[in-house]
Design a protein around this motif. Structure first.
Motif, PDB file in Angstrom:
ATOM      1  N   MET A 228      39.546  33.571  28.911  1.00  0.00           N
ATOM      2  CA  MET A 228      39.245  33.420  27.488  1.00  0.00           C
ATOM      3  C   MET A 228      39.280  34.772  26.780  1.00  0.00           C
ATOM      4  N   ALA A 229      38.877  35.827  27.487  1.00  0.00           N
ATOM      5  CA  ALA A 229      38.967  37.170  26.904  1.00  0.00           C
ATOM      6  C   ALA A 229      40.427  37.526  26.634  1.00  0.00           C
ATOM      7  N   MET A 230      41.306  37.207  27.583  1.00  0.00           N
ATOM      8  CA  MET A 230      42.732  37.420  27.383  1.00  0.00           C
ATOM      9  C   MET A 230      43.229  36.650  26.171  1.00  0.00           C
ATOM     10  N   LEU A 231      42.858  35.374  26.119  1.00  0.00           N
ATOM     11  CA  LEU A 231      43.358  34.490  25.072  1.00  0.00           C
ATOM     12  C   LEU A 231      42.909  34.954  23.697  1.00  0.00           C
ATOM     13  N   ARG A 232      41.635  35.276  23.552  1.00  0.00           N
ATOM     14  CA  ARG A 232      41.128  35.728  22.260  1.00  0.00           C
ATOM     15  C   ARG A 232      41.680  37.108  21.897  1.00  0.00           C
TER      16      ARG A 232
ATOM     17  N   ALA B  47      34.881  37.176  26.036  1.00  0.00           N
ATOM     18  CA  ALA B  47      35.272  35.775  26.017  1.00  0.00           C
ATOM     19  C   ALA B  47      34.742  35.066  24.780  1.00  0.00           C
ATOM     20  N   ALA B  48      33.548  35.433  24.344  1.00  0.00           N
ATOM     21  CA  ALA B  48      32.921  34.761  23.203  1.00  0.00           C
ATOM     22  C   ALA B  48      33.393  35.317  21.868  1.00  0.00           C
ATOM     23  N   ASP B  49      33.534  36.649  21.760  1.00  0.00           N
ATOM     24  CA  ASP B  49      33.789  37.291  20.469  1.00  0.00           C
ATOM     25  C   ASP B  49      35.190  37.851  20.313  1.00  0.00           C
TER      26      ASP B  49
END
Length: 216
Positions: A117-121, A35-37
């Motif tokens: 967010m992991a999906m989005l990034r 999610a972050a990276d």
């Protein structure tokens, strides 16, 4: 001379008691890291360090980064339920309800927001994430949200799709790009400003009658 392995050494190697506990620790660390990276910026070694285990142990549970990523992208079913509930009820205030529910899902507790967010990034560089995000938005989000309105409005799915694109753009601006004016805005302020725009798309004004606006 015989070498002895101390408890501290074993701890540094990251061995955790219990298969389920270890697997969950890895998933929790990977969810936050993806999610972050994003997919590209995340490595098995960094996930292992976050989880306090050896990188080789991560590979025992998940044979590749792709497989680990697939396991991370499981979105809890209650996230869909919360979003679908926003479409229930009267039309008044629908826009604000939908924006609030969307931000709650994408920016709420880590259990829900981090897989999204992991999906989005990851969707930018990873085909699997791209497909998963499309499926979530189209099938699991929109289909779950608008069936009660589809009978009355043939464009209900299209309207919901437009709204989801608007709101994903908002999330990208806040959580991925980090636009200062968006990241600095309170959620309540965003709901107040974006809600009317969403309302206009979801609940269009009735068509004007022939005599509307004419004089006596």
């Amino acid at each position: 001379m015989t070498a002895h392995t101390s408890p501290d050494t074993a701890a540094r190697r990251g061995r955790r008691p219990g298969t389920n506990t270890t697997r969950q620790a890895i998933l929790t660390a990977a969810r936050a890291r993806f999610a972050a990276d994003g997919f590209t910026g995340t490595t098995i070694r960094r996930v292992a360090a976050d989880a306090g285990v050896d990188a080789s142990l991560v590979m025992q549970f998940f044979r590749s980064k792709n497989e680990l990523f697939a396991a991370v992208m499981s979105v809890p079913a209650d996230a869909l339920t919360r979003f679908s509930a926003a479409f229930e009820g009267v039309d008044d205030g629908l826009g604000e309800r939908v924006v609030r529910a969307f931000l709650d899902v994408w920016e709420g507790d880590a259990r829900t927001s981090e897989p999204l967010m992991a999906m989005l990034r990851g969707a930018i560089v990873n085909d699997q994430a791209n497909e998963q995000l499309r499926d979530f938005l189209q099938e699991r989000l929109l289909v779950a949200a608008v069936p009660s309105r589809a009978a009355a409005d043939g464009d209900a799915m299209l309207r919901a799709g437009i709204v989801s694109s608007m709101l994903v753009g908002l999330v990208v601006g806040r959580g991925v790009v980090g636009v200062p004016t968006l990241t600095g805005a309170e959620r309540g302020k965003l709901i107040m400003l974006v809600g009317p725009a969403v309302q206009t798309v979801l609940v269009p004004a009735p068509p004007a009658t022939d005599d509307e606006g004419t004089g006596p």
